[in-house]
Design a protein around this motif. Structure first.
Motif, mmCIF file in Angstrom:
data_model
loop_
_atom_site.group_PDB
_atom_site.id
_atom_site.type_symbol
_atom_site.label_atom_id
_atom_site.label_comp_id
_atom_site.label_asym_id
_atom_site.label_seq_id
_atom_site.Cartn_x
_atom_site.Cartn_y
_atom_site.Cartn_z
ATOM 1 N N SER A 33 -1.256 4.083 -10.823
ATOM 2 C CA SER A 33 -0.249 3.161 -11.364
ATOM 3 C C SER A 33 0.663 2.534 -10.308
ATOM 4 C CB SER A 33 0.615 3.888 -12.403
ATOM 5 O OG SER A 33 1.248 5.024 -11.830
ATOM 6 N N LYS A 34 1.070 3.309 -9.317
ATOM 7 C CA LYS A 34 2.078 2.821 -8.362
ATOM 8 C C LYS A 34 1.640 1.576 -7.588
ATOM 9 C CE LYS A 34 5.346 4.499 -4.895
ATOM 10 N NZ LYS A 34 5.777 5.659 -4.088
ATOM 11 N N PRO A 35 0.390 1.513 -7.081
ATOM 12 C CA PRO A 35 -0.009 0.322 -6.318
ATOM 13 C C PRO A 35 -0.094 -0.959 -7.145
ATOM 14 C CG PRO A 35 -1.437 2.193 -5.803
ATOM 15 C CD PRO A 35 -0.636 2.565 -7.020
ATOM 16 N N ILE A 36 -0.023 -0.840 -8.467
ATOM 17 C CA ILE A 36 -0.109 -2.026 -9.326
ATOM 18 C C ILE A 36 1.238 -2.724 -9.455
ATOM 19 C CG2 ILE A 36 -0.630 -2.816 -11.690
ATOM 20 C CD1 ILE A 36 -2.526 -0.472 -11.961
ATOM 21 N N ILE A 37 2.319 -1.983 -9.294
ATOM 22 C CA ILE A 37 3.654 -2.488 -9.627
ATOM 23 C C ILE A 37 4.048 -3.712 -8.812
ATOM 24 C CG2 ILE A 37 6.109 -1.916 -9.622
ATOM 25 C CD1 ILE A 37 5.335 0.958 -10.354
ATOM 26 N N PHE A 64 7.536 -4.232 1.517
ATOM 27 C CA PHE A 64 7.824 -3.251 0.462
ATOM 28 C C PHE A 64 6.533 -2.549 0.019
ATOM 29 C CE2 PHE A 64 11.940 -5.456 -0.938
ATOM 30 C CZ PHE A 64 12.734 -4.388 -0.543
ATOM 31 N N PHE A 65 5.470 -3.345 -0.146
ATOM 32 C CA PHE A 65 4.199 -2.793 -0.613
ATOM 33 C C PHE A 65 3.620 -1.808 0.402
ATOM 34 C CE2 PHE A 65 -0.485 -3.116 -1.138
ATOM 35 C CZ PHE A 65 -0.568 -2.617 -2.426
ATOM 36 N N ILE A 66 3.660 -2.165 1.687
ATOM 37 C CA ILE A 66 3.158 -1.271 2.741
ATOM 38 C C ILE A 66 3.944 0.042 2.745
ATOM 39 C CG2 ILE A 66 2.951 -0.958 5.247
ATOM 40 C CD1 ILE A 66 2.423 -3.971 5.446
ATOM 41 N N ALA A 67 5.264 -0.064 2.594
ATOM 42 C CA ALA A 67 6.109 1.133 2.568
ATOM 43 C C ALA A 67 5.739 2.048 1.404
ATOM 44 C CB ALA A 67 7.578 0.730 2.479
ATOM 45 N N GLU A 68 5.491 1.444 0.236
ATOM 46 C CA GLU A 68 5.117 2.231 -0.939
ATOM 47 C C GLU A 68 3.760 2.923 -0.724
ATOM 48 O OE1 GLU A 68 6.896 2.976 -3.370
ATOM 49 O OE2 GLU A 68 8.248 1.358 -3.977
ATOM 50 N N ILE A 69 2.814 2.232 -0.112
ATOM 51 C CA ILE A 69 1.496 2.811 0.147
ATOM 52 C C ILE A 69 1.609 3.968 1.144
ATOM 53 C CG2 ILE A 69 -0.794 2.380 1.118
ATOM 54 C CD1 ILE A 69 -0.301 1.208 -1.690
ATOM 55 N N LEU A 70 2.431 3.804 2.158
ATOM 56 C CA LEU A 70 2.633 4.882 3.134
ATOM 57 C C LEU A 70 3.207 6.127 2.465
ATOM 58 C CD1 LEU A 70 4.052 2.909 6.210
ATOM 59 C CD2 LEU A 70 1.795 3.973 5.995
ATOM 60 N N PHE A 85 9.501 0.025 7.171
ATOM 61 C CA PHE A 85 8.945 -1.027 6.313
ATOM 62 C C PHE A 85 9.832 -1.306 5.099
ATOM 63 C CE2 PHE A 85 4.907 -0.351 8.597
ATOM 64 C CZ PHE A 85 4.560 -1.675 8.815
ATOM 65 N N PHE A 86 10.543 -0.285 4.613
ATOM 66 C CA PHE A 86 11.518 -0.529 3.541
ATOM 67 C C PHE A 86 12.736 -1.284 4.081
ATOM 68 C CE2 PHE A 86 9.742 3.074 0.877
ATOM 69 C CZ PHE A 86 9.452 2.279 -0.220
ATOM 70 N N GLY A 87 13.059 -1.052 5.344
ATOM 71 C CA GLY A 87 14.247 -1.667 5.934
ATOM 72 C C GLY A 87 14.060 -3.127 6.315
ATOM 73 N N TYR A 205 15.712 7.553 -9.177
ATOM 74 C CA TYR A 205 15.370 6.909 -7.897
ATOM 75 C C TYR A 205 14.246 5.900 -8.069
ATOM 76 C CZ TYR A 205 12.630 6.471 -3.604
ATOM 77 O OH TYR A 205 11.873 5.985 -2.571
ATOM 78 N N VAL A 206 13.158 6.341 -8.691
ATOM 79 C CA VAL A 206 11.981 5.480 -8.869
ATOM 80 C C VAL A 206 12.305 4.280 -9.760
ATOM 81 C CG1 VAL A 206 9.714 5.365 -9.974
ATOM 82 C CG2 VAL A 206 10.262 7.264 -8.443
ATOM 83 N N LEU A 207 12.986 4.524 -10.871
ATOM 84 C CA LEU A 207 13.306 3.441 -11.806
ATOM 85 C C LEU A 207 14.206 2.398 -11.159
ATOM 86 C CD1 LEU A 207 12.904 2.439 -14.687
ATOM 87 C CD2 LEU A 207 14.937 3.739 -15.360
ATOM 88 N N SER A 208 15.232 2.839 -10.441
ATOM 89 C CA SER A 208 16.146 1.895 -9.787
ATOM 90 C C SER A 208 15.438 1.130 -8.675
ATOM 91 C CB SER A 208 17.366 2.630 -9.235
ATOM 92 O OG SER A 208 16.995 3.640 -8.324
ATOM 93 N N GLN A 209 14.537 1.803 -7.977
ATOM 94 C CA GLN A 209 13.805 1.133 -6.903
ATOM 95 C C GLN A 209 12.880 0.047 -7.445
ATOM 96 O OE1 GLN A 209 10.827 3.407 -4.687
ATOM 97 N NE2 GLN A 209 11.675 2.571 -2.801
ATOM 98 N N GLN A 210 12.126 0.388 -8.488
ATOM 99 C CA GLN A 210 11.203 -0.602 -9.054
ATOM 100 C C GLN A 210 11.954 -1.745 -9.728
ATOM 101 O OE1 GLN A 210 8.144 -0.002 -8.018
ATOM 102 N NE2 GLN A 210 8.956 1.948 -7.246
ATOM 103 N N LEU A 211 13.080 -1.451 -10.348
ATOM 104 C CA LEU A 211 13.890 -2.511 -10.957
ATOM 105 C C LEU A 211 14.521 -3.408 -9.894
ATOM 106 C CD1 LEU A 211 15.644 -0.666 -13.933
ATOM 107 C CD2 LEU A 211 13.816 -2.373 -14.048
#
Length: 232
Positions: A33-37, A64-70, A85-87, A205-211
């Motif tokens: 699910s995460k890589p789809i967001i 952002f996407f690369i950071a999430e994959i890492l 990558f998030f920064g 954390y996850v909800l606020s980040q994705q929002l």
């Protein structure tokens, strides 16, 4: 009949599944699910601007996407890399806000008569100081990255709230929400490092980040319509 964007539907479904994977502690569901967001929310942006994408904005989403994959691959081993990558998008967002800030300053002078602005400013400084004091087990490099994060968030907050207090429009509203979710997600990221077994904290954390991604996309879509002349 209400027309619902298919990309937003996909984003919501992927987000719900991702949150569910945290609750039931299912790594396979998270991996699915995460890589789809981020791609789904970016496709929403693509449809909104009718293919006329902004290169710098697209680059920030890619970071952002690369950071999430890492983080999915190995959060501990790729911690510094993912933080970098998030920064990087924060630097780009700060650039966008600086563009907005300078443009609005040509319209009229900023007024900071609202007591709310000073209260928010005080709370931000207080929060930054306490969060940095809370981090006591990180390396010098990691701590330095957190300081840079804090400075960028502070600069974004000051510019964002000044713009919103003086120019209340759709773009500035999404801007404030975006910065607020950036702050909340980073705050709870720090909490998750010391309370890894508390899934409620991770959910926040996850909800606020994705929002924050959703608000960032909508801020930039609204900004593109409001300031079509601003090129990056």
């Amino acid at each position: 009949m209400i027309k619902v964007n298919s990309a937003i539907v996909l984003f919501i479904i992927a987000l719900v599944l991702y949150l569910l994977s945290i609750i039931i502690n299912n790594d396979n569901l998270e991996l699915f699910s995460k890589p789809i967001i981020i791609p789904s929310i970016y496709y929403y942006y693509y449809t909104k601007v009718k293919g006329k994408i902004n290169f710098l904005f697209t680059l920030s989403i890619l970071f952002f996407f690369i950071a999430e994959i890492l983080k999915i691959l190995n959060e501990e081993d790729f911690l510094i890399s993912s933080l970098v990558f998030f920064g990087l998008p924060y630097v780009i967002v700060t650039f966008f806000l600086a563009q907005d800030f300078l443009y609005y300053s040509k319209v009229k002078n900023y007024e900071i008569n609202s007591i709310s602005f000073y209260i928010i400013l005080f709370l931000l400084f207080y929060l930054l100081y306490n969060i940095l004091s809370f981090i006591n087990e990180s390396s010098q490099l990691e701590f330095s990255i957190y300081i840079i994060y804090g400075i960028l968030l502070l600069v974004m907050s000051i510019m964002g709230f000044l713009i919103h207090f003086n120019f209340d429009n759709k773009a500035s509203t999404y801007m404030v929400y975006m910065v607020a979710f950036f702050i909340v997600s980073d705050l709870f990221f720090i909490f998750t490092k010391s309370t890894k077994d508390v899934w409620v904290i991770k959910i926040v954390y996850v909800l606020s980040q994705q929002l924050s991604y959703y608000m960032y996309i909508n801020y930039f879509v609204s900004r593109s319509k409001l300031f079509p002349h601003l090129k990056s």
